[in-house]
Design a protein around this motif. Structure first.
Motif, PDB file in Angstrom:
ATOM      1  N   ALA A 121       0.816  -1.210   0.000  1.00  0.00           N
ATOM      2  CA  ALA A 121       0.000   0.000   0.000  1.00  0.00           C
ATOM      3  C   ALA A 121       0.856   1.271   0.000  1.00  0.00           C
ATOM      4  O   ALA A 121       0.424   2.312  -0.479  1.00  0.00           O
ATOM      5  N   ASP A 122       2.073   1.175   0.515  1.00  0.00           N
ATOM      6  CA  ASP A 122       2.940   2.350   0.622  1.00  0.00           C
ATOM      7  C   ASP A 122       3.704   2.577  -0.685  1.00  0.00           C
ATOM      8  O   ASP A 122       4.317   1.664  -1.241  1.00  0.00           O
ATOM      9  N   MET A 123       3.685   3.803  -1.141  1.00  0.00           N
ATOM     10  CA  MET A 123       4.331   4.173  -2.394  1.00  0.00           C
ATOM     11  C   MET A 123       5.821   3.848  -2.394  1.00  0.00           C
ATOM     12  O   MET A 123       6.358   3.346  -3.381  1.00  0.00           O
ATOM     13  N   TRP A 124       6.528   4.135  -1.298  1.00  0.00           N
ATOM     14  CA  TRP A 124       7.979   3.939  -1.278  1.00  0.00           C
ATOM     15  C   TRP A 124       8.352   2.463  -1.229  1.00  0.00           C
ATOM     16  O   TRP A 124       9.384   2.066  -1.765  1.00  0.00           O
ATOM     17  N   VAL A 125       7.526   1.637  -0.658  1.00  0.00           N
ATOM     18  CA  VAL A 125       7.776   0.195  -0.686  1.00  0.00           C
ATOM     19  C   VAL A 125       7.643  -0.299  -2.127  1.00  0.00           C
ATOM     20  O   VAL A 125       8.490  -1.058  -2.616  1.00  0.00           O
ATOM     21  N   ARG A 126       6.601   0.154  -2.827  1.00  0.00           N
ATOM     22  CA  ARG A 126       6.423  -0.223  -4.232  1.00  0.00           C
ATOM     23  C   ARG A 126       7.578   0.309  -5.080  1.00  0.00           C
ATOM     24  O   ARG A 126       8.090  -0.378  -5.967  1.00  0.00           O
ATOM     25  N   TYR A 127       7.997   1.523  -4.801  1.00  0.00           N
ATOM     26  CA  TYR A 127       9.105   2.147  -5.528  1.00  0.00           C
ATOM     27  C   TYR A 127      10.370   1.302  -5.413  1.00  0.00           C
ATOM     28  O   TYR A 127      10.990   0.957  -6.425  1.00  0.00           O
ATOM     29  N   TYR A 128      10.760   0.954  -4.189  1.00  0.00           N
ATOM     30  CA  TYR A 128      11.983   0.161  -4.008  1.00  0.00           C
ATOM     31  C   TYR A 128      11.804  -1.272  -4.507  1.00  0.00           C
ATOM     32  O   TYR A 128      12.768  -1.896  -4.950  1.00  0.00           O
ATOM     33  N   GLY A 129      10.588  -1.776  -4.469  1.00  0.00           N
ATOM     34  CA  GLY A 129      10.327  -3.092  -5.049  1.00  0.00           C
ATOM     35  C   GLY A 129      10.562  -3.072  -6.553  1.00  0.00           C
ATOM     36  O   GLY A 129      11.221  -3.958  -7.100  1.00  0.00           O
ATOM     37  N   ALA A 130      10.040  -2.051  -7.222  1.00  0.00           N
ATOM     38  CA  ALA A 130      10.221  -1.932  -8.671  1.00  0.00           C
ATOM     39  C   ALA A 130      11.688  -1.739  -9.026  1.00  0.00           C
ATOM     40  O   ALA A 130      12.203  -2.370  -9.957  1.00  0.00           O
ATOM     41  N   ARG A 131      12.362  -0.873  -8.294  1.00  0.00           N
ATOM     42  CA  ARG A 131      13.801  -0.660  -8.557  1.00  0.00           C
ATOM     43  C   ARG A 131      14.587  -1.953  -8.353  1.00  0.00           C
ATOM     44  O   ARG A 131      15.498  -2.253  -9.115  1.00  0.00           O
ATOM     45  N   GLY A 132      14.240  -2.694  -7.328  1.00  0.00           N
ATOM     46  CA  GLY A 132      14.931  -3.945  -7.057  1.00  0.00           C
ATOM     47  C   GLY A 132      14.719  -4.966  -8.152  1.00  0.00           C
ATOM     48  O   GLY A 132      15.621  -5.753  -8.461  1.00  0.00           O
ATOM     49  N   LEU A 133      13.540  -4.948  -8.764  1.00  0.00           N
ATOM     50  CA  LEU A 133      13.259  -5.904  -9.838  1.00  0.00           C
ATOM     51  C   LEU A 133      14.125  -5.649 -11.067  1.00  0.00           C
ATOM     52  O   LEU A 133      14.340  -6.557 -11.865  1.00  0.00           O
ATOM     53  N   ALA A 134      14.624  -4.442 -11.212  1.00  0.00           N
ATOM     54  CA  ALA A 134      15.525  -4.153 -12.325  1.00  0.00           C
ATOM     55  C   ALA A 134      16.765  -5.028 -12.241  1.00  0.00           C
ATOM     56  O   ALA A 134      17.323  -5.435 -13.255  1.00  0.00           O
ATOM     57  N   HIS A 135      17.187  -5.336 -11.023  1.00  0.00           N
ATOM     58  CA  HIS A 135      18.392  -6.140 -10.818  1.00  0.00           C
ATOM     59  C   HIS A 135      18.069  -7.629 -10.690  1.00  0.00           C
ATOM     60  O   HIS A 135      18.823  -8.470 -11.156  1.00  0.00           O
ATOM     61  N   ALA A 136      16.965  -7.928 -10.066  1.00  0.00           N
ATOM     62  CA  ALA A 136      16.656  -9.317  -9.729  1.00  0.00           C
ATOM     63  C   ALA A 136      15.737 -10.007 -10.727  1.00  0.00           C
ATOM     64  O   ALA A 136      15.630 -11.223 -10.728  1.00  0.00           O
ATOM     65  N   GLY A 137      15.068  -9.221 -11.584  1.00  0.00           N
ATOM     66  CA  GLY A 137      14.018  -9.784 -12.425  1.00  0.00           C
ATOM     67  C   GLY A 137      14.464 -10.601 -13.603  1.00  0.00           C
ATOM     68  O   GLY A 137      13.725 -11.454 -14.080  1.00  0.00           O
ATOM     69  N   GLY A 138      15.660 -10.333 -14.111  1.00  0.00           N
ATOM     70  CA  GLY A 138      16.127 -11.087 -15.273  1.00  0.00           C
ATOM     71  C   GLY A 138      15.168 -10.965 -16.432  1.00  0.00           C
ATOM     72  O   GLY A 138      14.761  -9.866 -16.790  1.00  0.00           O
ATOM     73  N   THR A 139      14.776 -12.071 -16.989  1.00  0.00           N
ATOM     74  CA  THR A 139      13.846 -12.057 -18.121  1.00  0.00           C
ATOM     75  C   THR A 139      12.522 -12.719 -17.739  1.00  0.00           C
ATOM     76  O   THR A 139      11.798 -13.217 -18.581  1.00  0.00           O
ATOM     77  N   ASN A 140      12.223 -12.721 -16.480  1.00  0.00           N
ATOM     78  CA  ASN A 140      11.015 -13.336 -15.961  1.00  0.00           C
ATOM     79  C   ASN A 140       9.781 -12.625 -16.528  1.00  0.00           C
ATOM     80  O   ASN A 140       9.612 -11.424 -16.358  1.00  0.00           O
ATOM     81  N   ALA A 141       8.900 -13.366 -17.192  1.00  0.00           N
ATOM     82  CA  ALA A 141       7.705 -12.791 -17.802  1.00  0.00           C
ATOM     83  C   ALA A 141       6.769 -12.193 -16.763  1.00  0.00           C
ATOM     84  O   ALA A 141       6.154 -11.155 -17.000  1.00  0.00           O
ATOM     85  N   ALA A 142       6.657 -12.820 -15.594  1.00  0.00           N
ATOM     86  CA  ALA A 142       5.795 -12.284 -14.530  1.00  0.00           C
ATOM     87  C   ALA A 142       6.315 -10.934 -14.049  1.00  0.00           C
ATOM     88  O   ALA A 142       5.536 -10.023 -13.755  1.00  0.00           O
ATOM     89  N   VAL A 143       7.627 -10.793 -13.977  1.00  0.00           N
ATOM     90  CA  VAL A 143       8.227  -9.520 -13.556  1.00  0.00           C
ATOM     91  C   VAL A 143       7.937  -8.446 -14.603  1.00  0.00           C
ATOM     92  O   VAL A 143       7.526  -7.337 -14.266  1.00  0.00           O
ATOM     93  N   ALA A 144       8.141  -8.770 -15.874  1.00  0.00           N
ATOM     94  CA  ALA A 144       7.882  -7.806 -16.942  1.00  0.00           C
ATOM     95  C   ALA A 144       6.424  -7.369 -16.944  1.00  0.00           C
ATOM     96  O   ALA A 144       6.115  -6.186 -17.099  1.00  0.00           O
ATOM     97  N   GLU A 145       5.522  -8.311 -16.737  1.00  0.00           N
ATOM     98  CA  GLU A 145       4.092  -7.990 -16.701  1.00  0.00           C
ATOM     99  C   GLU A 145       3.760  -7.069 -15.525  1.00  0.00           C
ATOM    100  O   GLU A 145       3.040  -6.082 -15.677  1.00  0.00           O
ATOM    101  N   LEU A 146       4.303  -7.385 -14.354  1.00  0.00           N
ATOM    102  CA  LEU A 146       4.051  -6.554 -13.174  1.00  0.00           C
ATOM    103  C   LEU A 146       4.613  -5.149 -13.370  1.00  0.00           C
ATOM    104  O   LEU A 146       3.946  -4.153 -13.063  1.00  0.00           O
ATOM    105  N   LEU A 147       5.828  -5.041 -13.886  1.00  0.00           N
ATOM    106  CA  LEU A 147       6.416  -3.724 -14.120  1.00  0.00           C
ATOM    107  C   LEU A 147       5.593  -2.930 -15.121  1.00  0.00           C
ATOM    108  O   LEU A 147       5.410  -1.716 -14.960  1.00  0.00           O
ATOM    109  N   GLY A 148       5.083  -3.590 -16.133  1.00  0.00           N
ATOM    110  CA  GLY A 148       4.214  -2.913 -17.097  1.00  0.00           C
ATOM    111  C   GLY A 148       2.956  -2.366 -16.452  1.00  0.00           C
ATOM    112  O   GLY A 148       2.547  -1.232 -16.725  1.00  0.00           O
ATOM    113  N   ARG A 149       2.342  -3.154 -15.576  1.00  0.00           N
ATOM    114  CA  ARG A 149       1.130  -2.681 -14.870  1.00  0.00           C
ATOM    115  C   ARG A 149       1.462  -1.492 -13.968  1.00  0.00           C
ATOM    116  O   ARG A 149       0.712  -0.514 -13.927  1.00  0.00           O
ATOM    117  N   LEU A 150       2.578  -1.588 -13.238  1.00  0.00           N
ATOM    118  CA  LEU A 150       2.967  -0.465 -12.369  1.00  0.00           C
ATOM    119  C   LEU A 150       3.229   0.787 -13.207  1.00  0.00           C
ATOM    120  O   LEU A 150       2.815   1.892 -12.843  1.00  0.00           O
TER     121      LEU A 150
END
Length: 182
Positions: A38-67
Motif C-alpha cells: 500500500a505504501d508508495m515507497w515500498v512499491r518504488y523500491y520493489g520496482a527498482r529492485g526488480l531491475a536487478h533481480a528480475g532477469g527475463t522473468n515474464a511475470a516480472v515484466a508484466e508486473l512492471l508494465g502494470r505499475l
C-alpha cells in the motif's frame, strides 16, 4: 506461509531496498510482494529492485508494465519504467512508446529515456515525433535518447533540426549530433 508484515512502511521500504541486493528466488518473491504494498515507497523500491533481480522473468515484466501504466504514484511508475527498460523483450518498446506520450510529464520523459537502449528500427517512429514537438522537455528527452543510440541513421533529421529549429531545438539537435558522432 508469508512472513509477517512489518507495521512500519519505512522498515518495509528499507527491507525492499536491501533484499534487492540478494540474488535468488526468495528475493524475487519478496520484491514482487513489495510491488503490491500500500505504501508508495515500498512499491518504488520493489520496482527498482526488480531491475536487478528480475532477469527475463515474464511475470516480472508484466508486473512492471502494470505499475508503469497504472500506479497512482509517479515515482513508482518511473521506477517501473526504468526497470522495464532494462528488459529487451518484445512488447517493451510498444509499452515505452505509449508511456512516452503520458500526460504526466515526468512519466513521459522516463518512457522516452527508456527507448534509448533499443535499436533505431524499433524506436524511430516515436522518437521522430517527439523530437519534432514544441514541448522542450519532450523534445529534449527524445534527443537525449537519440544521442544515446549513437546511430548515423538520425543524422539527416538532426541536421534539419539544427538548421531550421528555434534556439533550443537547434541546440538540442547539435547536442544529439555530437552524441551520434557527426
Amino acid at each position: 506461509e508469508a512472513p509477517p508484515r512489518h507495521p512500519s512502511s519505512s522498515a518495509r521500504a528499507a527491507a525492499a531496498r536491501g533484499v534487492a541486493q540478494i540474488e535468488g528466488e526468495p528475493s524475487l518473491r519478496a520484491l514482487l510482494a513489495a510491488c503490491g504494498d500500500a505504501d508508495m515507497w515500498v512499491r518504488y523500491y520493489g520496482a527498482r529492485g526488480l531491475a536487478h533481480a528480475g532477469g527475463t522473468n515474464a511475470a516480472v515484466a508484466e508486473l512492471l508494465g502494470r505499475l508503469a501504466l497504472y500506479d497512482p504514484a509517479p515515482p513508482v511508475r518511473i521506477a517501473a519504467i526504468e526497470a522495464m527498460s532494462q528488459f529487451r523483450q518484445t512488447g517493451v518498446v510498444s509499452l515505452l512508446e505509449q508511456l512516452a506520450r503520458d500526460s504526466e510529464a515526468e512519466v513521459g520523459e522516463a518512457g522516452r529515456r527508456g527507448l534509448r537502449g533499443f535499436p533505431v528500427s524499433a524506436t524511430r517512429h516515436v522518437l521522430s515525433q517527439e523530437m519534432s514537438t514544441d514541448d522542450p522537455v519532450r523534445r529534449g528527452a527524445a534527443l537525449a535518447a537519440i544521442a544515446r543510440q549513437r546511430s548515423a541513421e538520425w543524422i539527416p533529421q538532426l541536421r534539419r533540426l539544427a538548421e531550421t529549429g528555434d534556439g533550443p531545438a537547434r541546440a538540442g539537435g547539435l547536442f544529439a549530433r555530437r552524441g551520434v558522432g557527426s
